[in-house]
Design an enzyme around this catalytic site. Structure first.
Site, short mmCIF file in Angstrom:
data_model
loop_
_atom_site.label_atom_id
_atom_site.label_comp_id
_atom_site.label_asym_id
_atom_site.label_seq_id
_atom_site.Cartn_x
_atom_site.Cartn_y
_atom_site.Cartn_z
N GLU A 136 -33.31 -98.44 -12.34
CA GLU A 136 -33.65 -99.02 -10.89
C GLU A 136 -35.10 -97.75 -10.30
O GLU A 136 -35.13 -96.78 -10.73
CB GLU A 136 -32.78 -97.07 -10.53
CG GLU A 136 -31.17 -97.71 -11.09
CD GLU A 136 -29.42 -96.64 -10.29
OE1 GLU A 136 -30.33 -95.72 -9.05
OE2 GLU A 136 -28.99 -96.76 -10.22
N GLU A 175 -25.09 -93.98 -14.66
CA GLU A 175 -25.92 -92.94 -15.49
C GLU A 175 -25.11 -91.62 -15.66
O GLU A 175 -25.83 -90.64 -15.65
CB GLU A 175 -26.30 -92.27 -13.81
CG GLU A 175 -27.66 -92.83 -13.25
CD GLU A 175 -28.13 -92.77 -11.46
OE1 GLU A 175 -29.30 -93.14 -11.26
OE2 GLU A 175 -27.19 -91.96 -10.90
#
Length: 878
Positions: free
Chosen positions: A549, A483
């Protein structure tokens, strides 16, 4: 002279020298350890074999300080109950408490002229000094969890063969405050190490931060020349099919040759792949290393490596050798090579990258992987079991999350065997490395954005780890971090220099949810949602086009709870205002994630066993629908999806398809059903029947069959029609909204979808249980007992066939869990692999389940069967 004769002669000569067996072995037994603060002797003294060591305790290597303390009963099992809170945390007790000496006596000599002996540490966390036979090997403190060490110890070995190795291991420089934040206060990321050890929303802190000799310690023997940094690249031009004769592939092999002697050495670097031999003569100057690129091999009609469900995972064995005097093997490396080529292209429709293997596009169905064991207790057997479970989920990719480690070669070996592509993150996370404001963090975002402290160490470690795993066919994607990218100087050095130089054939993603992978036109973080979802959401709500995710719930059944939860804590979450409330220390400490109001439609649970059993219905439905939902929009909305997450490295109560003890739950088999290569499914978003083809061929003459069954087992054929579906496609065929509303209105119904071949054999078989008009499963709550018959027979050692037969004119035998159990304790044997589970059998039909396991002694296990409407029973094996 005849050319064929020369080839045969050379092959014979090659075979005559391959008897060399590289003397390589692990130092993995007989270690002892002691807390450094209790030891007054120096490393020079401790490593002298004549120094007596008393009151030291046995140590586990590879392992950590805490691994050893738990094994020696000095600390409680942190996986059980609230035990982890009883273990002193390094942040409060201080680093000295977990600073330890590790000592190993071993027999070794350099027995021949020019023989070299090497000591290799594959990983120590975090820093260390190394001593051998009264000499210090490293000139300065070695640092970095992911930076290996190699020492030529030939001159330091004792003539009598009695040697002693002593290593003092220091914890991470910054241990971090485990204050409940993601990665605690974030400062754990100042090290070049893993971040989850300070705690996350799915794990509690590891108290010693995994200080120790956590990876293998290896002794290697060579002669003058050592082969290092082998690199094998395979190119497979064009678009291929798994079957049939193949056009040639190209094999490129290079290595670095290290001369550890004071004289120049001339020899031949060579390898054989089947009947093909590639060789090159080279001279290596004294005390130097020389990179060597061998000529390309044009491999005719290669056996290709394919991802799971798309073809075979063929692996070639390459033996790379350096020969002196034409016959003496100085060193050799054995490498398993999967011949494949992975490419990526931008999909303008989905606005995301799509992956192709051997020219064929692959719809990615993946799972996020943290680590096999939070305390780094790795084994080849456990890796094999976990990756096999992912194969059985019908997934084709694992993403190794960036807050953990670069996975070990044994992990990649298993992925190669089972056809699981890997997306390997580098070490960093948005939480610790500054993407978001976070009041739990010690430093501000600007400071955290420059973590880790030592950028050069990070880059050195990347180089080391790339060389370690780059030859595995399964390694498909490098990712710059979870991320977030790392600081600009690290990021550009890795992307623009290190990767192109060391591994330029693989896709490098800037970070796990970057626009270069999956364009974020929706806003938000670029991944998710997390937690339980309404089934229609998976079909109707468009998320991110290559979602790295997305997750849901995932507890196991009651047998799993008994392994880690004290009986007093085995309560039932209470539902209040459509949400669950669980007021219990163990549930909260083990990170339970709520099932919301999804359990009560099956009837109010009576106890934890009933709650966990009903949760399996939710598990199966959630993950089957997740994959079916993404598949229904294959190449239209999505090029891939990666579930958050598919396994747990400890006894957490979320995000797992099997528990820490390798006991599968219904999540695994929901995925197993949804991910089959040719799959018929119900689109809950618009009540359509669809077929997904995850193969490269058009499938024709398939009978698409739709049936409904009521709670008594009465059957209604809705329709059946011959159909076809093109390659790598998902196609709608018909809509069932009216039929389902009518059939399910009163008490729900079973919807059965099948694809049959021309011999009327099932290709795909999918059963759904439908709620009544109020959204409850009232019919399930009042089903009559099934009339199921069970027969089990041994097919061969370690393989059992179980036949489940349902009588005609009987109710559906619904949701039957099979388990292999010990005949004395009646506990489940683990790990065990089932060809299917949580199976339902229609009236007048039967299903067969194949069970694979590793027998133990002469114990003949029993088959345990528990169904929704079948009282739990155990059966003998014929």
């Amino acid at each position: 002279m005849n050319r064929n004769f020369l080839v045969v002669f050379f092959l014979f000569s090659f075979l005559s020298i391959t008897g060399f067996a590289q003397n390589s072995y692990e130092l993995n037994e007989g270690w002892i350890c002691a807390q450094a603060s209790s030891i007054k002797s120096s490393g020079i003294q401790l490593s002298d074999p004549s120094t007596k060591l008393s009151s030291w305790q046995p140590a586990i290597v590879p392992g950590t300080v805490l691994t050893t303390l738990v094994a020696n009963k000095k600390m409680p099992d942190p996986f059980y109950g609230m035990n982890n809170k009883k273990i002193p945390d390094i942040y409060t007790i201080g680093k000295d408490f977990y600073t330890y000496w590790f000592v190993k006596n071993f027999k070794e000599t350099a027995s021949q002229n020019n023989e070299q002996v090497w000591l290799h540490f594959r990983g120590i966390n975090y820093s260390c000094d190394v001593f051998l036979n009264g000499k210090k090997l490293n000139t300065q403190v070695h640092k970095g969890m992911f930076l290996s060490q190699r020492y030529n110890i030939t001159s330091l070995l004792r003539k009598d063969g009695n040697n002693r190795l002593a290593v003092i291991v220091y914890p991470p420089d910054v241990v971090g405050n485990p204050n409940g934040g993601q990665g605690g206060d974030g400062t754990i990321a100042r090290n070049v190490s893993h971040q989850y050890v300070a705690g996350w929303d799915w794990i509690q802190p590891i108290r010693d931060r995994n200080t120790g000799i956590w990876d293998k310690v290896i002794i290697e023997h060579t002669h003058e020349i050592k082969i290092n940094d082998v690199h094998v690249v395979t190119e497979v031009p064009g678009v291929r099919m798994p079957a049939g004769k193949q056009n040639p592939a190209i094999i490129k092999v290079s290595a670095t040759l290290q001369n550890a002697t004071g004289n120049a050495v001339t020899g031949v670097l060579m390898y054989q792949l089947e009947n093909n031999i590639i060789k090159k003569e080279i001279t290596i100057p004294a005390n130097s290393s020389v990179p060597v690129q061998l000529d390309n091999l044009i491999l005719k009609d290669p056996k290709l490596w394919w991802p799971n469900n798309y073809g075979e995972q063929y692996l070639y064995d390459i033996k790379l050798q350096f020969l002196t005097n034409n016959t003496t093997v100085s060193d050799e490396k054995n490498i398993s090579v999967g011949v494949r080529e992975i490419t990526t292209t931008w999909n303008d429709v989905t606005k995301s990258k799509q992956v192709a293997v051997n020219g064929q596009k692959i719809f990615i169905k993946g799972g996020n992987w943290i680590i096999s064991d939070e305390m780094l207790r790795f084994s080849q057997k456990r890796y094999d079991a976990e990756i096999r479970f992912h194969r059985d989920m019908n997934l084709n990719l694992i993403r190794v999350w960036g807050g953990a480690i670069t996975e070990r070669p044994e992990f990649y070996e298993a992925c190669d065997r089972y056809g699981i592509l890997v997306m390997q993150d580098l070490w960093g996370s948005g939480d610790c490395n500054g993407r978001w404001q976070d009041p739990m963090k010690l430093d501000d975002q600007w400071t955290r954005r420059n973590y880790p402290d030592d950028h050069n160490l990070y880059l050195e470690s990347v180089v080391d780890q790339v060389k370690l795993i780059r030859n595995y066919a399964s390694l498909a994607i490098w990712c710059g971090g979870n991320e977030i990218t790392l600081p600009a100087d690290i990021f550009h050095a890795v992307k623009d220099s290190i990767m192109p130089s060391l591994d330029g054939t693989r896709w490098f993603i800037d970070y796990s949810n970057s626009d270069s992978m999956s364009y974020n036109s929706l806003g938000g973080n670029g991944d998710g949602p997390y937690g339980i979802q309404h089934i229609k959401t998976f079909f109707n709500f468009k998320t991110y086009p290559f979602n790295s995710e997305i997750g849901s719930v995932g507890i196991n059944d009651y047998e799993s709870f008994k392994r880690f939860m004290p009986e007093v804590n085995r309560i039932i979450p209470q539902e209040r205002n459509g949400q669950e409330d669980v007021n219990d220390s163990v549930w909260n400490y083990h990170k339970y994630i709520s099932y919301g109001n999804s359990i009560s439609p099956y009837g109010k649970p009576t106890d934890l066993k009933d709650f966990a059993w009903k949760a399996q219905l939710v598990n199966y439905d959630q993950y089957r629908s997740l994959i079916e939902g993404f598949t229904s929009h294959m190449w239209e909305w999505y090029t891939g999806v990666i579930i958050w997450k598919t396994q747990n490295p400890w006894t957490a109560m979320r995000g797992q398809m099997y528990d820490y003890y390798l006991d599968p739950n219904a999540c695994l088999y929901g995925l197993h059903t949804a991910g089959e290569p040719l799959h018929i499914f119900f689109n809950a978003g618009d009540s359509s029947v669809m077929v997904a083809n995850n193969t490269f061929e058009t499938h024709r003459d398939m009978m698409l069959q739709v049936k409904l069954f009521d709670m008594s087992g009465k059957e209604k054929l809705v329709t059946q029609v011959f159909s076809e579906v093109g390659p790598t496609d998902a196609k709608k065929y018909l809509f069932l909204n009216r039929e389902l509303r009518y059939a399910a209105k009163q008490e729900g119904a079973f919807l059965v979808l099948r694809l049959l071949d021309l011999n009327q054999k099932p290709i795909s078989d999918n059963l759904y249980w439908l709620a009544d008009s109020t959204g409850n499963y009232s019919g399930l709550q009042h089903m009559s007992a099934s009339r199921l018959h069970i027969k089990a027979k041994e097919l061969q050692t370690g393989k059992i066939e179980v036949t489940l037969s349902n009588e005609a004119n009987a109710p559906v035998a619904f949701f039957n869990r099979l388990s292999l159990v010990d005949p004395k304790t009646h506990n489940r044997l683990l790990p065990v692999f089932y060809s299917d589970n949580y199976v339902s059998v229609l009236p007048g039909e039967e299903k067969k389940v194949i069970i694979d396991y590793t027998p133990s002694g002469n114990v003949i296990p029993l088959i345990d069967v528990q169904g929704w409407n079948f009282v739990q029973q155990q059966f003998k094996i014929e």
